[in-house]
Write a protein that holds these residues in place. Structure first.
Motif, short mmCIF file in Angstrom:
data_model
loop_
_atom_site.label_atom_id
_atom_site.label_comp_id
_atom_site.label_asym_id
_atom_site.label_seq_id
_atom_site.Cartn_x
_atom_site.Cartn_y
_atom_site.Cartn_z
N LEU A 1 0.81 -1.21 0.00
CA LEU A 1 0.00 0.00 0.00
C LEU A 1 0.85 1.27 0.00
CD1 LEU A 1 -2.80 -1.01 2.55
CD2 LEU A 1 -2.97 -0.89 0.06
N THR A 2 2.15 1.13 0.23
CA THR A 2 3.03 2.30 0.17
C THR A 2 2.98 2.95 -1.21
OG1 THR A 2 4.52 1.28 1.79
CG2 THR A 2 5.40 3.10 0.49
N THR A 3 2.90 2.15 -2.26
CA THR A 3 2.89 2.70 -3.61
C THR A 3 1.69 3.62 -3.86
OG1 THR A 3 4.11 0.77 -4.43
CG2 THR A 3 2.99 2.14 -6.06
N PRO A 4 0.45 3.16 -3.63
CA PRO A 4 -0.68 4.10 -3.81
C PRO A 4 -0.60 5.30 -2.86
CG PRO A 4 -1.43 2.00 -2.87
CD PRO A 4 -0.03 1.80 -3.34
N SER A 5 -0.06 5.11 -1.67
CA SER A 5 0.06 6.23 -0.73
C SER A 5 1.01 7.29 -1.28
CB SER A 5 0.57 5.73 0.63
OG SER A 5 -0.33 4.82 1.21
N ILE A 6 2.11 6.86 -1.90
CA ILE A 6 3.06 7.81 -2.50
C ILE A 6 2.41 8.55 -3.66
CG2 ILE A 6 5.16 7.93 -3.89
CD1 ILE A 6 6.39 5.86 -2.05
N ILE A 7 1.63 7.83 -4.47
CA ILE A 7 0.94 8.48 -5.58
C ILE A 7 0.01 9.58 -5.06
CG2 ILE A 7 -0.83 8.13 -7.36
CD1 ILE A 7 0.42 5.42 -7.94
N ILE A 8 -0.74 9.28 -3.99
CA ILE A 8 -1.66 10.26 -3.42
C ILE A 8 -0.90 11.46 -2.87
CG2 ILE A 8 -3.33 10.68 -1.56
CD1 ILE A 8 -4.17 7.70 -1.90
N LEU A 9 0.19 11.22 -2.11
CA LEU A 9 0.97 12.31 -1.52
C LEU A 9 1.59 13.19 -2.60
CD1 LEU A 9 2.83 10.46 1.38
CD2 LEU A 9 1.13 12.26 1.64
N GLN A 10 2.19 12.56 -3.61
CA GLN A 10 2.85 13.35 -4.64
C GLN A 10 1.85 14.10 -5.52
OE1 GLN A 10 5.65 10.52 -6.53
NE2 GLN A 10 7.25 11.62 -5.43
N TYR B 1 -1.32 15.26 -4.52
CA TYR B 1 -2.05 16.32 -3.83
C TYR B 1 -1.15 17.32 -3.09
CZ TYR B 1 -6.33 13.80 -4.84
OH TYR B 1 -7.38 13.20 -5.49
N PHE B 2 0.09 16.95 -2.80
CA PHE B 2 0.96 17.85 -2.03
C PHE B 2 2.19 18.33 -2.80
CE2 PHE B 2 -1.36 15.37 1.16
CZ PHE B 2 -1.86 16.39 1.96
N TYR B 3 2.57 17.63 -3.88
CA TYR B 3 3.76 18.02 -4.61
C TYR B 3 3.50 18.26 -6.10
CZ TYR B 3 6.29 16.91 -0.36
OH TYR B 3 6.72 16.90 0.95
N GLY B 4 2.24 18.26 -6.49
CA GLY B 4 1.87 18.64 -7.85
C GLY B 4 2.32 17.69 -8.94
N LYS B 5 2.65 16.45 -8.59
CA LYS B 5 3.05 15.48 -9.61
C LYS B 5 1.81 14.81 -10.21
CE LYS B 5 7.53 14.58 -7.48
NZ LYS B 5 8.28 15.41 -8.42
N THR B 6 1.92 14.36 -11.43
CA THR B 6 0.79 13.72 -12.11
C THR B 6 1.15 12.30 -12.52
OG1 THR B 6 1.52 14.62 -14.25
CG2 THR B 6 -0.09 15.92 -12.99
N PHE B 7 0.14 11.44 -12.50
CA PHE B 7 0.29 10.05 -12.92
C PHE B 7 -0.84 9.72 -13.89
CE2 PHE B 7 2.19 10.44 -8.73
CZ PHE B 7 3.39 9.76 -8.87
N SER B 8 -0.58 8.81 -14.82
CA SER B 8 -1.57 8.46 -15.83
C SER B 8 -2.74 7.71 -15.20
CB SER B 8 -0.93 7.60 -16.92
OG SER B 8 -0.58 6.33 -16.39
N ASN B 9 -3.86 7.69 -15.92
CA ASN B 9 -5.03 6.94 -15.45
C ASN B 9 -4.73 5.45 -15.33
OD1 ASN B 9 -6.71 9.19 -15.22
ND2 ASN B 9 -7.32 9.08 -17.37
N ASN B 10 -3.85 4.94 -16.21
CA ASN B 10 -3.49 3.52 -16.14
C ASN B 10 -2.83 3.19 -14.81
OD1 ASN B 10 -4.46 2.94 -18.67
ND2 ASN B 10 -2.49 3.21 -19.70
N VAL B 11 -1.92 4.09 -14.35
CA VAL B 11 -1.26 3.87 -13.07
C VAL B 11 -2.27 3.91 -11.94
CG1 VAL B 11 0.40 4.84 -11.43
CG2 VAL B 11 0.98 4.73 -13.85
N LYS B 12 -3.19 4.88 -11.99
CA LYS B 12 -4.19 5.03 -10.92
C LYS B 12 -5.12 3.81 -10.87
CE LYS B 12 -4.14 10.07 -11.21
NZ LYS B 12 -4.89 11.29 -11.60
N LEU B 13 -5.48 3.26 -12.04
CA LEU B 13 -6.38 2.10 -12.07
C LEU B 13 -5.72 0.85 -11.49
CD1 LEU B 13 -8.12 2.55 -15.54
CD2 LEU B 13 -9.18 2.77 -13.28
N THR B 14 -4.38 0.77 -11.55
CA THR B 14 -3.70 -0.41 -11.00
C THR B 14 -3.84 -0.47 -9.48
OG1 THR B 14 -1.59 0.78 -10.79
CG2 THR B 14 -1.99 -0.40 -12.85
N LEU B 15 -4.20 0.66 -8.86
CA LEU B 15 -4.34 0.67 -7.40
C LEU B 15 -5.51 -0.20 -6.94
CD1 LEU B 15 -3.75 4.45 -6.63
CD2 LEU B 15 -2.08 2.62 -6.88
#
Length: 299
Positions: A103-112, A114-128
């Motif tokens: 679960l660390t991986t989805p947590s990092i995606i959420i932190l980056q 909402y707090f660091y302005g990084k973006t990830f593709s929808n494909n990456v988000k769906l893998t969660l």
């Protein structure tokens, strides 16, 4: 300075081997000799600091002066990261411990995001979705499930995610390499633990009747902790927190196997389904993420 794939690959292999060994050694320590958790963490930090001191003395890296105050949150998160992951290992089976860490991986995606302005593709988000479902399914059917174990594991995931994101940010902010940053953070983390140990593990309540062989195992655990800490910093600083979490794919599989073989931890059909779901999400995530551009493809 660019890094080659060979350098990245060697560091990833070092991290994988040492991470698996330290998980299995620590599990043995908690299961067989009951060594106190925070004291073991302090030993890890002290040996890491000694290892880095030796490295700079033989000119492997140069010390860079850094301000102490901005380093304190990183040092505190480092303490929380190691203490709560060790508590998770102490109260959970190796399988549940390793699965919840995913679960660390989805947590990092959420932190980056909402707090660091990084973006990830929808494909990456769906893998969660399969990753989270797989962890929940495995944990629900874990025959040794405990509320305190799951609470420690989830807190560990949150603190670990913060720590990994901050490691990358601090290396960029201060323009330092992994050793230069860890050189300051290791002693600071040791000092913080020295302050809190008397409240949680007062020496007059502890049983230190350990054999020499058991203390040697504890020492080896500290040596592997140094290698893990150093490789974590290097990987995150030269690639990204997400790349580091992708190496968890192989560690995940091998650590589960180690728990099954060494600690006779039964895996039910439901847990196997949960593992399969988690692997599916990790596999798709691995296809969607690439190493940063500063890594040259030189084998």
């Amino acid at each position: 300075m660019t890094k080659t794939y060979s350098q990245v690959l060697l560091t990833l292999i070092t991290n994988i081997v040492c991470s698996i060994l330290i998980v299995l050694i620590n599990k043995w320590i908690y299961t067989n000799i009951g060594f106190p958790n925070i004291t073991l963490t302090l030993i890890h930090f002290v040996l890491t600091s000694i290892g880095l001191y030796i490295c700079q003395k033989i000119n492997i890296f140069n010390v860079k002066n850094l301000p102490i105050k901005p380093m304190l949150p990183l040092a505190a998160s480092f303490c929380g990261f190691v203490v709560f992951t060790n508590l998770s290992l102490q109260y959970n089976t190796v399988g549940t411990y390793q699965l919840v860490k995913v679960l660390t991986t989805p947590s990092i995606i959420i932190l980056q995001t909402y707090f660091y302005g990084k973006t990830f593709s929808n494909n990456v988000k769906l893998t969660l979705v399969p990753i989270i479902l797989g962890v929940l399914l495995n944990s629900h059917y874990d025959v040794k499930f405990s509320l305190i174990g799951m609470l420690c594991a989830l807190i560990g995931v949150l603190v670990t995610s913060l720590y990994q994101v901050w490691v990358a940010e601090k290396q960029r902010e201060f323009q330092v390499n992994s050793m230069q940053l860890l050189y300051y953070q290791g002693p600071l983390s040791s000092l913080l633990l020295l302050i809190i140990i008397p409240f949680f593990e007062p020496i007059w309540k502890l049983d230190f009747d350990f054999t020499l062989a058991e203390l040697v195992v504890v020492l080896f655990s500290g040596v592997f902790a140094f290698m893990v800490n150093l490789s974590i910093f290097w990987i995150i600083g030269n690639t990204s927190p997400m790349t580091y979490n992708m190496v968890g794919h192989l560690k995940f599989c091998l650590t589960l196997l180690g728990g099954f073989l060494l600690f006779d931890e039964h895996l039910s059909v439901y847990q196997l389904v949960g593992i399969a779901l988690t692997f599916t999400g990790l596999e798709e995530q691995e296809k969607s993420l690439i190493l940063p551009r500063n890594v040259n493809k030189v084998i």
